[in-house]
Design a protein around this motif. Structure first.
Motif, PDB file in Angstrom:
ATOM      1  N   SER A   1       0.908  -1.206  -0.079  1.00  0.00           N
ATOM      2  CA  SER A   1      -0.038  -0.081   0.056  1.00  0.00           C
ATOM      3  C   SER A   1       0.720   1.439   0.037  1.00  0.00           C
ATOM      4  O   SER A   1       0.659   2.207  -0.691  1.00  0.00           O
ATOM      5  CB  SER A   1      -0.803  -0.158   1.216  1.00  0.00           C
ATOM      6  OG  SER A   1      -1.742   1.125   1.307  1.00  0.00           O
TER       7      SER A   1
ATOM      8  N   GLU B   1       1.473   4.383  -2.867  1.00  0.00           N
ATOM      9  CA  GLU B   1       1.331   5.587  -2.876  1.00  0.00           C
ATOM     10  C   GLU B   1       2.576   6.411  -3.060  1.00  0.00           C
ATOM     11  O   GLU B   1       2.615   7.701  -3.020  1.00  0.00           O
ATOM     12  CB  GLU B   1       0.906   5.912  -1.216  1.00  0.00           C
ATOM     13  CG  GLU B   1      -0.519   5.562  -0.729  1.00  0.00           C
ATOM     14  CD  GLU B   1      -0.436   5.339   0.843  1.00  0.00           C
ATOM     15  OE1 GLU B   1       0.217   5.996   1.619  1.00  0.00           O
ATOM     16  OE2 GLU B   1      -1.497   5.024   1.155  1.00  0.00           O
TER      17      GLU B   1
ATOM     18  N   HIS C   1       5.961   6.097  -1.589  1.00  0.00           N
ATOM     19  CA  HIS C   1       6.771   6.080  -0.726  1.00  0.00           C
ATOM     20  C   HIS C   1       8.075   5.560  -0.773  1.00  0.00           C
ATOM     21  O   HIS C   1       8.392   4.501  -1.454  1.00  0.00           O
ATOM     22  CB  HIS C   1       6.211   5.654   0.656  1.00  0.00           C
ATOM     23  CG  HIS C   1       5.136   6.547   1.161  1.00  0.00           C
ATOM     24  ND1 HIS C   1       5.183   7.561   1.906  1.00  0.00           N
ATOM     25  CD2 HIS C   1       3.816   6.089   1.309  1.00  0.00           C
ATOM     26  CE1 HIS C   1       4.191   8.133   2.063  1.00  0.00           C
ATOM     27  NE2 HIS C   1       3.041   7.172   1.964  1.00  0.00           N
TER      28      HIS C   1
END
Length: 334
Positions: free
Chosen positions: A276, A280, A282
């Protein structure tokens, strides 16, 4: 050839320099020293430890230590008395102004937030708050300081405080990150505690939080955790408790009964969380910091996730995460 004179550093009488101490000791033994010898240590005359010898202007004789100490203590007492007189003057000036200030009605927000500076003061304030706590202690403990000396010392102190509260019939609930579920220091804690103590874990938690009997809370005020805020404002306490309760309902039990975290299609819960965060955008460092692990461990999990999904590159991994629908499956379960 004589070199330049040594520079004499400024200091107070309670921190007498080594050169000054040596010369004063010599003067006490010999009865006097020459003015030229004392030139390099002006502190001795400034503090009244040496004084001119009568009839011999080029000689200095020592003042008895007991006399010098009495003079210094007397001067210190006078300064303290002056500060107290100054405090009284300030109070007299501000007292009528405080009565005019309508925003500060008597007891309205007095002591609502207090800044605590330094680990000793923070620990003392928490200990004082817990000394008569009998209802419930709520804690959020992110993965920080557990492996260093400070973590071990604070663990010992908090363990004693917590057990005292449990002995009074109180309840303790603590939220950790998943990475702490199997830490020896954390596991040892729950092996020692006796009473109504529960713990759960999440991938991510808030910063450190302690709420005592829903009347006082402690939160960090700097990155080094050497400053903290003691909060007693009812609205803020309610906000902290509500946040804790919502996280608690989402968390996975770890004590007294540990609940297994299910895998989906061979992908572990931790790998799904990392997936996840990858989607996103990161970085590895961001992911490690948010999940309370080091970068090397984060990269191991990413590599295992890539192997499970058959990815050969970082770009392909993002695509395969989307195609696998593992994140949608997780949302459906929740």
């Amino acid at each position: 050839m004589t070199g330049p004179p040594t520079t004499h550093s400024e200091h107070g009488p309670d921190d007498l320099c080594a050169a000054g101490t040596d010369l004063y000791t010599r003067a006490l033994r010999e009865g006097r020293v020459s003015a030229s010898q004392a030139a390099a240590t002006p502190c001795l005359t400034a503090f009244g430890l040496l004084q001119p010898s009568v009839g011999e202007p080029d000689r200095l004789e020592p003042v008895a230590p007991a006399v010098a100490l009495h003079r210094m203590l007397d001067a210190s007492a006078q300064r303290v008395a002056e500060e107290r007189r100054r405090e009284a003057r300030l109070s007299a000036v501000f007292e009528p102004l405080m009565r005019v200030d309508g925003r500060r009605t008597a007891g309205a927000d007095a002591g609502a937030v207090r800044v605590l500076s330094g680990i000793p003061q923070i620990n003392e304030a928490i200990s004082d708050a817990m000394a008569d706590a009998t209802n419930e202690l709520l804690c959020v403990q992110p993965n920080a300081h557990y492996g260093d000396r400070r973590g071990r010392l604070s663990q010992h102190l908090s363990l004693r405080r917590d057990q005292d509260m449990l002995d009074r019939g109180g309840r303790i609930r603590t939220l950790y990150q998943h990475t702490q579920r199997h830490l020896p220091l954390v596991r040892a804690r729950y092996e020692q505690l006796r009473g109504d103590a529960e713990a759960r874990s999440l991938d991510e938690v808030t910063d450190r939080l302690i709420v005592v009997d829903r009347r006082v809370a402690f939160i960090p005020a700097d990155d080094e955790a050497t400053l903290a805020l003691e909060v007693r404002h009812p609205a803020l306490i309610t906000y902290f408790v509500t946040t804790f309760e919502r996280l608690w309902r989402l968390a996975t039990p770890m004590h007294p009964q540990a609940a297994p975290r299910p895998s989906l299609n061979g992908v572990t819960p931790r790998q799904r969380t990392i997936a996840s965060l990858l989607v996103e955008g990161h970085t590895d460092t961001d992911i490690a910091d948010r999940l309370g692990m080091n970068v090397r461990t984060a990269r191991v999990h990413i590599a295992k996730l890539a192997a499970t999904l058959g990815s050969e590159s970082r770009a392909q991994l993002g695509y395969l995460i989307a195609e696998s629908r593992i994140l949608k499956q997780e949302d459906a379960e929740q």
